[in-house]
Write a protein that holds these residues in place. Structure first.
Motif, PDB file in Angstrom:
ATOM      1  N   VAL A  10      36.972  28.155  34.329  1.00  0.00           N
ATOM      2  CA  VAL A  10      36.094  29.281  34.662  1.00  0.00           C
ATOM      3  C   VAL A  10      36.028  29.442  36.181  1.00  0.00           C
ATOM      4  N   LYS A  11      35.896  28.336  36.898  1.00  0.00           N
ATOM      5  CA  LYS A  11      35.880  28.393  38.365  1.00  0.00           C
ATOM      6  C   LYS A  11      37.213  28.904  38.904  1.00  0.00           C
ATOM      7  N   THR A  14      37.470  32.660  38.146  1.00  0.00           N
ATOM      8  CA  THR A  14      36.553  33.401  39.028  1.00  0.00           C
ATOM      9  C   THR A  14      37.168  33.552  40.409  1.00  0.00           C
ATOM     10  N   LYS A  15      37.739  32.475  40.920  1.00  0.00           N
ATOM     11  CA  LYS A  15      38.380  32.511  42.243  1.00  0.00           C
ATOM     12  C   LYS A  15      39.584  33.457  42.230  1.00  0.00           C
ATOM     13  N   SER A  18      38.398  37.110  42.100  1.00  0.00           N
ATOM     14  CA  SER A  18      37.869  37.492  43.413  1.00  0.00           C
ATOM     15  C   SER A  18      38.983  37.692  44.436  1.00  0.00           C
ATOM     16  N   THR A  23      35.529  42.119  41.042  1.00  0.00           N
ATOM     17  CA  THR A  23      34.151  41.624  41.066  1.00  0.00           C
ATOM     18  C   THR A  23      33.611  41.664  39.643  1.00  0.00           C
ATOM     19  N   LEU A  24      33.126  40.534  39.172  1.00  0.00           N
ATOM     20  CA  LEU A  24      32.604  40.467  37.812  1.00  0.00           C
ATOM     21  C   LEU A  24      31.186  41.025  37.760  1.00  0.00           C
ATOM     22  N   TRP A  30      31.481  35.141  29.008  1.00  0.00           N
ATOM     23  CA  TRP A  30      32.714  34.370  29.104  1.00  0.00           C
ATOM     24  C   TRP A  30      33.180  33.891  27.745  1.00  0.00           C
ATOM     25  N   VAL A  48      36.664  37.647  29.833  1.00  0.00           N
ATOM     26  CA  VAL A  48      35.333  38.087  30.249  1.00  0.00           C
ATOM     27  C   VAL A  48      35.112  39.461  29.622  1.00  0.00           C
ATOM     28  N   TYR A  62      42.363  36.085  32.064  1.00  0.00           N
ATOM     29  CA  TYR A  62      43.111  35.294  33.035  1.00  0.00           C
ATOM     30  C   TYR A  62      43.970  34.291  32.268  1.00  0.00           C
TER      31      TYR A  62
END
Length: 190
Positions: A10-11, A14-15, A18, A23-24, A30, A48, A62
């Protein structure tokens, strides 16, 4: 899957979102799955849900190179699979490839234009390109680039009742081993 694996991916996702200008929304919904096969790096996806309405749904996904979303179909859902970043491969069949390898022609939209392809063909999508998948068309997809952001815009989504996988061992949601606290709440979390 271990919760620690889920937290890390997830991290990572997210990276990646971004760094590619996505932008979420606040409190995104999730979903991280290994499709119940226990091999997230070979058969996995991060999703997402951006919009969930009675008439339509939008998802951002992703995946890293090597991660396949296994062959499946929907009886109700019509969807556009869109390559948002990277290079995406989509393989399409007229019928379940595990049960029937018969030839045939598919007529479907690629980038909004009707195109004929042979059942079993792979379609390569560059960033910004899309394929429209009608109900009953079997499909699987995976990144050809190191990582990929995949979009989905579809009619109403019913993950529990409208996903039919070729492999009977596939499950839509993963069993989770709670080895640390959750970083985010997943759709499958109670």
């Amino acid at each position: 899957m271990k919760r620690s694996e889920i937290n890390e991916v997830v991290k990572e996702a997210t990276k990646f979102f971004s760094s590619n200008g996505w932008t979420l929304p606040p409190q995104p919904k999730w979903d991280v799955t290994d499709f119940g096969l226990g091999d997230f790096n070979g058969c996995g996806l991060v999703l997402v849900n951006l919009a969930e309405e009675p008439e339509y749904c939008e998802k951002l996904m992703y995946a890293r190179k090597g991660m396949v979303t296994p062959s499946h179909t929907h009886q109700q859902k019509k969807e556009d699979i869109i390559c948002r970043t990277g290079l995406l491969m989509v393989q399409l069949w007229k019928s379940d490839p595990f049960k029937d390898d018969s030839a045939g022609v598919l007529k479907l939209k690629i980038n909004g234009l009707y195109t004929e392809i042979s059942s079993g063909d792979q379609v390569t999508l560059n960033a910004g390109e899309r394929v429209t998948i009608e109900p009953g068309i079997w499909h699987e997809f995976w990144p050809a680039s190191e990582a990929c952001i995949i979009g989905e815009v579809s009619t109403a989504n019913d993950d529990l009742n409208d996903n039919f996988f070729s492999n009977d061992q596939v499950g839509r949601y993963s069993e989770i081993e709670e080895d640390e606290s959750a970083f985010v709440k997943l759709l499958s979390d109670k």
